[in-house]
Design an enzyme around this catalytic site. Structure first.
Site, PDB file in Angstrom:
ATOM      1  N   LYS A  58     -10.265  12.840   8.071  1.00  0.00           N
ATOM      2  CA  LYS A  58      -9.721  12.482   9.388  1.00  0.00           C
ATOM      3  C   LYS A  58      -9.701  13.716  10.285  1.00  0.00           C
ATOM      4  CE  LYS A  58      -6.471   8.820   8.004  1.00  0.00           C
ATOM      5  NZ  LYS A  58      -7.094   7.730   8.763  1.00  0.00           N
ATOM      6  N   ARG A 114      -7.692  -0.492   1.210  1.00  0.00           N
ATOM      7  CA  ARG A 114      -8.214  -1.750   0.655  1.00  0.00           C
ATOM      8  C   ARG A 114      -8.718  -1.564  -0.774  1.00  0.00           C
ATOM      9  NH1 ARG A 114     -12.265  -2.242   5.681  1.00  0.00           N
ATOM     10  NH2 ARG A 114     -10.567  -1.023   6.575  1.00  0.00           N
ATOM     11  N   GLU A 174      -9.553   3.542   2.402  1.00  0.00           N
ATOM     12  CA  GLU A 174      -9.118   3.653   1.009  1.00  0.00           C
ATOM     13  C   GLU A 174      -8.039   2.649   0.637  1.00  0.00           C
ATOM     14  OE1 GLU A 174      -7.732   5.319   3.391  1.00  0.00           O
ATOM     15  OE2 GLU A 174      -5.642   4.982   2.856  1.00  0.00           O
ATOM     16  N   ASP A 198      -2.782  10.271   3.330  1.00  0.00           N
ATOM     17  CA  ASP A 198      -4.162   9.829   3.564  1.00  0.00           C
ATOM     18  C   ASP A 198      -4.874  10.842   4.460  1.00  0.00           C
ATOM     19  OD1 ASP A 198      -6.541   8.559   4.014  1.00  0.00           O
ATOM     20  OD2 ASP A 198      -5.704   6.954   5.272  1.00  0.00           O
ATOM     21  N   LYS A 229       0.862  -1.190   0.000  1.00  0.00           N
ATOM     22  CA  LYS A 229       0.000   0.000   0.000  1.00  0.00           C
ATOM     23  C   LYS A 229       0.896   1.237   0.000  1.00  0.00           C
ATOM     24  CE  LYS A 229      -3.181   2.686   2.931  1.00  0.00           C
ATOM     25  NZ  LYS A 229      -4.089   2.718   4.098  1.00  0.00           N
ATOM     26  N   ASP A 274       1.633   6.711   5.230  1.00  0.00           N
ATOM     27  CA  ASP A 274       0.677   5.707   4.742  1.00  0.00           C
ATOM     28  C   ASP A 274       1.194   5.015   3.470  1.00  0.00           C
ATOM     29  OD1 ASP A 274      -1.639   4.416   5.445  1.00  0.00           O
ATOM     30  OD2 ASP A 274      -2.962   5.708   4.276  1.00  0.00           O
ATOM     31  N   ASP A 313     -12.304   6.854   4.018  1.00  0.00           N
ATOM     32  CA  ASP A 313     -11.050   6.686   4.752  1.00  0.00           C
ATOM     33  C   ASP A 313     -10.601   5.218   4.783  1.00  0.00           C
ATOM     34  OD1 ASP A 313      -8.837   7.464   6.139  1.00  0.00           O
ATOM     35  OD2 ASP A 313      -9.863   7.747   8.067  1.00  0.00           O
TER      36      ASP A 313
HETATM   37  N1  BES Z   1      -4.109   4.668   6.805  1.00  0.00           N
HETATM   38  C1  BES Z   1      -5.198   4.414   7.663  1.00  0.00           C
HETATM   39  C2  BES Z   1      -4.843   3.505   8.833  1.00  0.00           C
HETATM   40  C3  BES Z   1      -3.906   4.071   9.856  1.00  0.00           C
HETATM   41  C4  BES Z   1      -4.387   4.712  10.982  1.00  0.00           C
HETATM   42  C5  BES Z   1      -2.558   3.900   9.723  1.00  0.00           C
HETATM   43  C6  BES Z   1      -3.534   5.200  11.922  1.00  0.00           C
HETATM   44  C7  BES Z   1      -1.699   4.373  10.692  1.00  0.00           C
HETATM   45  C8  BES Z   1      -2.178   5.027  11.784  1.00  0.00           C
HETATM   46  C9  BES Z   1      -6.329   3.762   6.897  1.00  0.00           C
HETATM   47  O1  BES Z   1      -6.477   4.175   5.588  1.00  0.00           O
HETATM   48  C10 BES Z   1      -7.611   4.113   7.600  1.00  0.00           C
HETATM   49  O2  BES Z   1      -7.930   5.257   7.640  1.00  0.00           O
HETATM   50  N2  BES Z   1      -8.287   3.098   8.155  1.00  0.00           N
HETATM   51  C11 BES Z   1      -9.490   3.314   8.857  1.00  0.00           C
HETATM   52  C12 BES Z   1     -10.483   2.256   8.435  1.00  0.00           C
HETATM   53  C13 BES Z   1     -11.872   2.505   8.910  1.00  0.00           C
HETATM   54  C14 BES Z   1     -12.454   3.727   8.225  1.00  0.00           C
HETATM   55  C15 BES Z   1     -12.713   1.285   8.628  1.00  0.00           C
HETATM   56  C16 BES Z   1      -9.193   3.228  10.343  1.00  0.00           C
HETATM   57  O3  BES Z   1      -8.358   2.403  10.754  1.00  0.00           O
HETATM   58  O4  BES Z   1      -9.757   4.015  11.091  1.00  0.00           O
HETATM   59 ZN    ZN Z   2      -4.746   4.865   4.653  1.00  0.00          ZN
HETATM   60 MN    MN Z   3      -7.639   5.947   5.466  1.00  0.00          MN
END
Ligand code: BES
Ligand code: ZN
Ligand code: MN
Length: 485
Positions: free
Chosen positions: A264, A338, A336, A257, A252, A275, A334
């Site tokens: 966020k 996946r 994204e 992000d 990824k 990210d 968010d």
């Molecule tokens: N890049 C983030 C995950 C992340 C969060 C990485 C904190 C490092 C530190 C990912 O794209 C994301 O935002 N995931 C969400 C998924 C949710 C919306 C189902 C998350 O983990 O909150």
């Molecule tokens: Zn992300």
């Molecule tokens: Mn995200």
């Protein structure tokens, strides 16, 4: 960092600094260095140095500096502590102006073979020289450092491998640390092309026109809100048998992000430049694989995009089509990673691979589960998961398995598309994301997913490294791939 081998015992090395590992109060030196051990033991009496992880003591001895570095008690030992102890010693030594280092070529440590030690210590030492100063206008480059392995070395190739792996890590770190305005998908693609040329890999880059033609609606939907164009970067290591099925590593590579329309919160959002860490781990592993002349063919795929809000951004509720036709309702923009990964996995499947491993900063939930101490690993077959855990233990990176229960897939049913990109039920965020990815890989291809959201970067300084990218995963991927030869 340049490595060399010198048969004379450590105490006889004419270097500015001697690095000595300590397991708690025990000084770890081979029998040929009994004299040095005695002298150090005398100096250590009444010292505050207890050989704890991260502790480094600098002692002057016979006109040289001895850097004692702790790996902690045997009870809590894991290979990562050895690599970090090497890095901490070199980092402290460099801060004290030292440039030429030597360490024993062997050490007796339960569960750590001679070659494991050389790889971990060498790689750690190289990592200890790294400084991220690209944007510090007043930064002075420190002089190059050298490391000598003192004593007998059974397999000199391992020292070469350690040097190559160290160079791959240090060589990728500036890119991995670069902010979103500099490390854009196009900039990363250019970087990958140059790196490929230097390492005998091939590199093919798919732009947005080609991605659209292919039907990669996932990655394009992630990139649509921002000005930066998406790139699918495909690196190939030929191996010795071009007809053999390749291993595919997918990373990824979200250059930033923001969350997109599902924006966020502002606090800490600057860290989302990391990210792209999955892609950076794959880039690093590919260099290691190339320089170690691994026999199996290996493909690295980086799905690079930036997730931004904007008038062309994907809206919650939008339905996008993945490569190969599955439709996905984007209930949260968010989630994204996946979406970008589902297209990359589809392309990986097309290569009829013997196995696929993807690595991603995919969920905040993995930080809740494991903190910064381990990455999560999940897969569709026990064997590949176990192999990765083992490779991680050797490589000094801890992986911990989480399950992919069918419940998690069931919870992503959508009323309007084939599936939703988030769960209807709270909890199990890391496993749900893996269950989503699993939908894009046929059952008969061994596949595993590594979530490095908790381990990909450090936010506060540690003795072994300053804040920034850790390149977590690269060491394990290289170790695992090499074990498949
Ligand atoms: N890049 C983030 C995950 C992340 C969060 C990485 C904190 C490092 C530190 C990912 O794209 C994301 O935002 N995931 C969400 C998924 C949710 C919306 C189902 C998350 O983990 O909150
Ligand atoms: Zn992300
Ligand atoms: Mn995200």
């Amino acid at each position: 960092m340049k490595f060399s081998i010198s048969p004379a015992p450590l105490a006889e090395q004419k270097k500015e600094a001697l690095v000595v590992f300590c397991q708690g109060g025990e000084i770890l030196l081979p029998s040929g260095s009994a004299g040095l051990r005695k002298q150090l033991a005398a100096l250590l009496k009444n010292s505050a140095f207890k050989g704890e992880p991260g502790q480094v003591a600098q002692l002057p001895l016979n006109g040289k500096q001895v850097l004692l570095t702790g790996i902690g008690a045997a009870k809590y030992f894991h290979n990562g502590l050895l690599e970090q102890a090497a890095a901490a010693a070199i980092k402290a030594g460099r801060a004290a102006g030292l440039k030429t280092f030597a360490m024993a070529s062997t050490l007796t440590l339960e569960g750590v073979s001679e070659t494991d030690y050389q790889l971990l210590a060498g790689r750690g030492a190289a990592w200890g020289t790294y400084e991220y100063a690209t944007f510090k206008t007043s930064a002075k480059k420190s002089a190059a450092a050298t490391l000598t392995f003192a004593g007998p070395v059974e397999d000199r190739g391992v020292i070469k491998d350690a040097e190559a792996q160290g160079a791959a890590l240090v060589g990728t770190a500036d890119l991995a640390n670069m902010p979103g305005n500099k490390a854009t998908p196009t900039a990363i693609a250019d970087w990958a092309k140059t790196m490929a040329k230097e390492n005998g890999l091939t590199c093919k880059v798919m732009g947005e026109t080609e991605l659209a033609k292919k039907g990669c609606g996932g990655i394009l939907s992630v990139a649509s809100g921002g000005a930066e164009e998406a790139r699918m970067i495909i690196l190939k290591h030929k191996g010795t048998d071009p007809k053999a099925k390749p291993i595919v590593l997918v990373g990824k590579t979200l250059t930033f992000d923001s969350g997109g329309i599902s924006l966020k919160p502002g606090k800490g959002m600057e860290w989302m430049r990391y990210d792209k860490s999955g892609g950076m781990a794959v880039l690093t592993a590919m260099q290691m694989i190339a320089r170690m002349n691994v026999e199996v063919p290996v493909v690295g795929i980086l799905c690079a995009a930036e997730n931004m809000p904007g008038s062309k951004a994907t809206r919650p509720g939008d339905i996008v089509t993945a490569y190969k036709g599955k439709t996905v309702e984007v209930c949260n923009t968010d989630a994204e990673g996946r979406l970008a990964l589902m297209d990359a996995l589809g392309l990986a499947v097309d290569m009829k691979p013997r196995a696929i491993v993807d690595i991603a900063t995919l969920t905040g939930a993995v930080i809740m589960a494991l903190g910064g101490s381990a990455a999560a690993v999940l897969g569709n077959q026990p064997q590949i998961v176990n192999e990765l855990i083992d490779a991680g233990l050797t490589a000094g990176e801890r992986l911990w398995q989480l399950p992919i229960f069918k419940d998690y897939s069931d919870n992503m049913k959508s009323d309007f598309a084939d599936l939703s990109n988030i769960s209807k039920t709270p909890g199990a965020g890391t496993a749900t994301a893996a269950a989503f990815l699993q939908e894009f890989v046929p059952e008969d291809i061994p596949w595993a997913h590594i979530d490095i959201a908790g381990t990909a970067w450090l936010e506060s300084p540690k003795p072994h490294q300053a804040p920034g990218a850790t390149l977590f995963g690269a060491r394990t991927l290289a170790q695992w791939v090499a074990s498949q030869d």
